[in-house]
Design an enzyme around this catalytic site. Structure first.
Site, PDB file in Angstrom:
ATOM      1  N   GLY A 170     -14.996  -4.121 -24.777  1.00 59.69           N
ATOM      2  CA  GLY A 170     -14.246  -4.562 -23.385  1.00 59.69           C
ATOM      3  C   GLY A 170     -14.889  -3.732 -22.177  1.00 59.69           C
TER       4      GLY A 170
ATOM      5  N   GLU B 246     -27.347 -10.421 -25.922  1.00 55.22           N
ATOM      6  CA  GLU B 246     -26.222  -8.984 -26.137  1.00 55.22           C
ATOM      7  C   GLU B 246     -25.291  -9.340 -27.195  1.00 55.22           C
ATOM      8  OE1 GLU B 246     -23.476  -9.637 -22.711  1.00 55.22           O
ATOM      9  OE2 GLU B 246     -21.493  -8.886 -24.116  1.00 55.22           O
TER      10      GLU B 246
ATOM     11  N   LYS C 144     -25.161  16.447 -24.663  1.00 55.72           N
ATOM     12  CA  LYS C 144     -24.130  16.507 -25.560  1.00 55.72           C
ATOM     13  C   LYS C 144     -24.430  15.245 -25.678  1.00 55.72           C
ATOM     14  CE  LYS C 144     -20.323  18.777 -26.290  1.00 55.72           C
ATOM     15  NZ  LYS C 144     -18.857  18.970 -26.479  1.00 55.72           N
TER      16      LYS C 144
ATOM     17  N   CYS D 253     -11.736 -31.154 -11.176  1.00 53.86           N
ATOM     18  CA  CYS D 253     -11.761 -31.639 -11.873  1.00 53.86           C
ATOM     19  C   CYS D 253      -9.821 -32.517 -12.658  1.00 53.86           C
ATOM     20  CB  CYS D 253     -12.218 -30.721 -13.793  1.00 53.86           C
ATOM     21  SG  CYS D 253     -12.339 -32.000 -14.612  1.00 53.86           S
TER      22      CYS D 253
ATOM     23  N   GLY E 129      -7.454 -31.049 -11.101  1.00 48.26           N
ATOM     24  CA  GLY E 129      -7.342 -30.976  -9.862  1.00 48.26           C
ATOM     25  C   GLY E 129      -7.944 -31.929  -8.617  1.00 48.26           C
TER      26      GLY E 129
ATOM     27  N   ARG F 186     -12.234 -35.401 -20.452  1.00 55.67           N
ATOM     28  CA  ARG F 186     -12.551 -36.691 -21.243  1.00 55.67           C
ATOM     29  C   ARG F 186     -11.722 -37.891 -20.286  1.00 55.67           C
ATOM     30  NH1 ARG F 186     -12.719 -35.107 -26.331  1.00 55.67           N
ATOM     31  NH2 ARG F 186     -12.027 -33.562 -27.348  1.00 55.67           N
TER      32      ARG F 186
ATOM     33  N   HIS G 123     -16.664 -29.394 -12.246  1.00 56.94           N
ATOM     34  CA  HIS G 123     -16.495 -27.574 -11.680  1.00 56.94           C
ATOM     35  C   HIS G 123     -18.044 -26.970 -10.947  1.00 56.94           C
ATOM     36  CE1 HIS G 123     -13.572 -27.847 -14.731  1.00 56.94           C
ATOM     37  NE2 HIS G 123     -13.918 -28.754 -15.438  1.00 56.94           N
TER      38      HIS G 123
ATOM     39  N   GLU H 136     -17.725 -24.486  -9.890  1.00 60.17           N
ATOM     40  CA  GLU H 136     -17.541 -23.378  -9.888  1.00 60.17           C
ATOM     41  C   GLU H 136     -18.233 -22.773 -10.636  1.00 60.17           C
ATOM     42  OE1 GLU H 136     -14.978 -25.495 -10.690  1.00 60.17           O
ATOM     43  OE2 GLU H 136     -14.353 -25.051 -12.702  1.00 60.17           O
TER      44      GLU H 136
HETATM   45  N1  GLN Z   1      -7.426 -33.189 -18.719  1.00 65.64           N
HETATM   46  C1  GLN Z   1      -8.483 -33.642 -17.732  1.00 65.64           C
HETATM   47  C2  GLN Z   1      -9.861 -34.247 -18.512  1.00 65.64           C
HETATM   48  O1  GLN Z   1      -9.610 -34.071 -19.878  1.00 65.64           O
HETATM   49  C3  GLN Z   1      -9.074 -32.655 -17.258  1.00 65.64           C
HETATM   50  C4  GLN Z   1      -9.617 -31.661 -17.654  1.00 65.64           C
HETATM   51  C5  GLN Z   1     -10.352 -30.009 -16.499  1.00 65.64           C
HETATM   52  O2  GLN Z   1      -9.953 -30.124 -16.615  1.00 65.64           O
HETATM   53  N2  GLN Z   1     -11.537 -30.179 -17.121  1.00 65.64           N
HETATM   54  O3  GLN Z   1      -9.992 -35.533 -18.265  1.00 65.64           O
END
Ligand code: GLN
Length: 550
Positions: A21, A148, A229, A391, A393, A475, A520, A522
């Site tokens: 860490g 790394e 040191k 996703c 969401g 999926r 995603h 992000e």
């Molecule tokens: N559980 C959902 C799926 O498999 C969404 C996956 C996620 O949010 N990465 O489709």
């Protein structure tokens, strides 16, 4: 500037000692930024000494976020750090695990590729590690390949990786070793201690590796006495002991290293000379020091089981994407965690969402807390709170809309309710087959996919182009059979796959900001260049500025 000899692979190995860490990933990424600013092309590899072939089969609370690469790798979150710092896409091959190495060696043995030799841990495992490192270096055509090595020196698990780089060094490959150590300050002594660091270097020495540079992590800057040191006992000159104190903002670390001439020291070791130019980086960092008002974002999630540390790790790319966008817009991000299960116990708690400028429901799996997330999404939709669905969401936003706007009572995703009357989110036939065979590893829809954006939509404006590419890991999909019905009730699918089969983005017109994506976004947000969708969301949060109007 003297050019790097590209015929050779210039490798910089980063190891860690004393404790885990230490932020080796951030150190590695910062070294990369420094070298890039000197005009060099870099790539970075993370070695993970676990038997899992990739990070995809691990619980987020166990391992942190699974970072998805453009080519569909489910990798260690350090690759996310590298991409956010370096601004370049990395391949799944840039994450090497013990599992991959053994799998390959055993596969080759079964295919008689060892010509009847006895296949052994030494030399065949380090040889495969070496082959993988070289393959990445060659493919990327980089001046420098940062490697790394995960874990801490002295661990049993990473010995074979250290052995691989030792052998490469022995054969005269240009390799530089940077060892990151920790200097504790015991409370009762009040003095920074170098002994554990000395011992970790000694352990490295026993394995035939002498570090060229020591990066000393500590609460504060190290003083000259400690430097001296470490120099004497670790066998490096004092100017090669680099101070790396705790810092509020990790994006300042390249500047901390520049101040100590680390870039020049690395270049010198490889026989080249160049000066870093971090002006753009510095401007961005300066901006963070003088931010205007707060932008308060609530993240409704479920990985709350093991405390706030695990939580931050599970959603690290979402957090960083919010930060990048907020900083870019001159606002100070304040991120709070909202446990969706709380809304299931007490619906009145939903009113607490009014405290936020915007709400995110990030990716997730399984049934826990799902009804709470759906209620939160409904509250945002009905009360004009900016909403960004990522996703899961997006899938749950579709479920909510189907239930409460289109009147499809009990609508659901078949992930949670396989017998629902309205399977608005469903699994594709090919995914069904994969699950039937229990083939869980690396079998989701993974990696970058293009989406055609509807002209005039919010997402079209934000991306500023007709096709956006974002990364996927799921999926389930919006069930094509329900698309027309949902659209008839006012939902807009503003981004679809080129064959129109998959719904990639949705939005609700007339709402201050209600946008969700099956992807995603992000994963493509960078410190220097925030992701457009996050920028749009944060801008809406600032503009709507709910807290000031109350
Ligand atoms: N559980 C959902 C799926 O498999 C969404 C996956 C996620 O949010 N990465 O489709």
């Amino acid at each position: 500037m003297r050019k790097v000899n590209r015929k050779e692979r210039n490798i910089i190995v980063v190891t860690g000692g004393v404790i885990s860490g230490l932020g080796k990933g951030t150190v590695t990424a910062s070294l990369g930024v420094l070298l890039q600013s000197m005009g060099f092309k870099v790539t970075a590899i993370k070695i993970d000494p676990y038997i899992n072939v990739d990070a995809g089969t691990m619980r987020p609370t166990e391992h942190g976020e699974v970072f998805v690469t453009y080519d569909g790798g489910e990798t260690d979150q350090d690759l996310g750090i590298y991409e956010r710092f370096l601004g370049i896409p990395l391949s799944k091959e840039n994450n090497i695990t013990t599992g991959q190495v053994y799998l390959k060696v055993i596969e080759k043995e079964r295919n008689l590729e060892f010509d009847g030799q006895c296949v052994e841990v030494i030399p065949h495992i380090p040889e495969e590690v070496e082959r993988r490192i070289k393959a990445v270096a060659d493919k990327s055509d980089a001046d420098f390949t940062l490697v790394e090595i995960g874990g801490t020196v002295g661990d049993y698990q990473n010995v074979l990786f250290l052995e691989a780089v030792r052998r490469m060094h022995l054969r005269g490959e240009p390799i530089m070793f940077i060892h990151v150590v920790y200097l504790p300050v015991p409370k009762n002594l009040g003095e920074m201690k170098t002994k554990p660091a000395q011992h970790s270097v000694r352990t490295l020495n026993e394995m035939g590796i002498q570090p060229d540079i020591i990066v000393a992590r500590s609460e504060t800057d190290i003083d000259d006495v400690r430097k001296e040191k470490l120099s004497v006992f670790c066998n490096v000159t004092p100017d090669r002991v680099i101070s790396n104190p705790d810092i509020g903002n990790i994006y300042e670390i390249p500047l901390v290293f520049r101040k100590q001439g680390l870039g020049e020291k690395i270049a010198e070791r490889f026989g080249v000379s160049a000066k870093p130019d971090l002006r753009e980086w510095e401007r961005k960092v300066e901006r963070i020091r003088s931010l205007g008002k707060n932008v308060k974002i609530g993240v409704v999630g479920k990985y709350f089981d093991t405390g706030s540390f695990a939580l931050t790790d599970s959603y690290i790319s979402v957090i960083e994407a919010v930060k990048h966008a907020s900083w870019h817009l001159g606002a100070r991000p304040v991120i709070e965690w909202i446990n969706s299960k709380d809304f299931e116990k007490d619906g009145r708690k939903l009113e607490g969402l009014n405290r936020y400028d915007g709400v995110i429901v990030p990716g997730g799996f399984g049934s826990s807390g799902v009804e709470g997330k759906i209620s939160a999404i409904r509250y945002c939709r009905e009360n004009g709170i900016p909403y960004l669905g990522l996703c899961y969401g997006m899938q749950l936003a579709v479920v909510e809309f189907a239930r409460n706007v289109c009147g499809m009572k009990g609508a659901h995703t078949t992930e949670i309710d396989p017998d629902t009357e309205y399977p608005v989110i469903d699994i594709l036939p090919e995914q069904k087959e994969i699950l039937r065979k229990r083939k869980y590893g690396a079998t989701m829809r993974l990696g970058s996919y293009p989406a055609r954006l509807k002209k005039g939509s919010v997402v079209h404006k934000l991306y500023g182009k007709d096709v956006a590419e974002e990364r996927h890991r799921h999926r389930y999909e919006v069930n094509p059979e329900y698309v027309k019905k949902l659209e008839a009730c006012g939902l807009i699918f503003s981004g679809v796959s080129p064959d129109r089969r998959l719904m990639e983005f949705l939005e609700i017109p007339g709402h201050p900001f209600f946008v969700a994506t099956q992807a995603h976004p992000e994963f493509t947000s960078k410190f220097i260049q925030p992701n457009p969708l996050f920028l749009g969301f944060i801008k809406a949060c600032i503009d709507t500025n709910r807290r000031q109007t109350r």
